[in-house]
Design a protein around this motif. Sequence first.
Motif, PDB file in Angstrom:
ATOM      1  N   MET A 148       0.932  -1.307  -0.010  1.00 20.75           N
ATOM      2  CA  MET A 148      -0.135   0.013   0.021  1.00 20.75           C
ATOM      3  C   MET A 148       0.773   1.290  -0.049  1.00 20.75           C
ATOM      4  N   ALA A 149       2.047   1.193   0.661  1.00 22.71           N
ATOM      5  CA  ALA A 149       2.958   2.321   0.698  1.00 22.71           C
ATOM      6  C   ALA A 149       3.274   2.767  -0.652  1.00 22.71           C
ATOM      7  N   TYR A 153       3.283   6.135  -2.584  1.00 22.42           N
ATOM      8  CA  TYR A 153       4.331   6.799  -3.295  1.00 22.42           C
ATOM      9  C   TYR A 153       4.257   6.894  -4.707  1.00 22.42           C
ATOM     10  N   ARG A 154       3.978   5.931  -5.537  1.00 17.30           N
ATOM     11  CA  ARG A 154       3.781   5.939  -7.021  1.00 17.30           C
ATOM     12  C   ARG A 154       2.754   7.270  -7.314  1.00 17.30           C
ATOM     13  N   GLN A 155       1.646   7.420  -6.491  1.00 17.80           N
ATOM     14  CA  GLN A 155       0.716   8.311  -6.773  1.00 17.80           C
ATOM     15  C   GLN A 155       1.555   9.736  -6.406  1.00 17.80           C
ATOM     16  N   ALA A 164      12.515  13.658  -4.437  1.00 10.53           N
ATOM     17  CA  ALA A 164      13.848  12.766  -4.398  1.00 10.53           C
ATOM     18  C   ALA A 164      13.445  11.573  -2.953  1.00 10.53           C
ATOM     19  N   ASP A 165      12.853  12.254  -2.017  1.00 10.82           N
ATOM     20  CA  ASP A 165      12.557  11.217  -1.109  1.00 10.82           C
ATOM     21  C   ASP A 165      11.739  10.143  -1.327  1.00 10.82           C
ATOM     22  N   VAL A 166      10.835  10.413  -2.306  1.00  4.78           N
ATOM     23  CA  VAL A 166       9.830   9.615  -2.606  1.00  4.78           C
ATOM     24  C   VAL A 166      10.584   8.528  -3.560  1.00  4.78           C
TER      25      VAL A 166
END
Length: 181
Positions: A148-149, A153-155, A164-166
């Motif tokens: 789910m995370a 993150y892709r969204q 960059a963090d994502v």
Amino acid sequence: MKLIICAICLALCATFPATAQDQQDVSMDVLFSQLKEADDSNWLALEQTIQSRWARSGSNAMDLLAQRGREAIEREDLEAAFDHLGALTDHAPDFAEGWHMRATAFFRAERFGLALEDLRRVLVLEPRHFDALEGVAVVMEMLGEPEMALSFYRQVLAIHPRNADVKEAVARLNLQLGTNI
């Protein structure tokens, strides 16, 4: 004569610029479009402009509550933050950033269910709120839900591909899950 006056009024109304809210919505659409296409020279400025727009409630009183809530979070006085931000969300329920700030306070207090509920409200009000989407992803990851995370993150990256963090989180979770992309 009345018909002529009505026609002139309609023509004048059609030539006037959109309302301030319409202009802000359009300019936010433009900013999000630019953010999606941004390069290293301008993505940070676009991100900050969007966040700055989100931070404005349109009311001096609500902005003061937001400021006090933000300051309370910064000094780790979470009870004061809950008070200020609770008042903010009560009095300005359509102000997405109020919910986002309160979610941040709940997250810091490790009240993840309440944080997720406030983040849900943010995303109902502003589905492109990349900080809220990232917040959901972080909570999901902390709760042991890496799939789910990764989805959240892709969204974020679909809206803000330079984060960059994502990008690092996506790479880490892809490696952990053995997925690709």
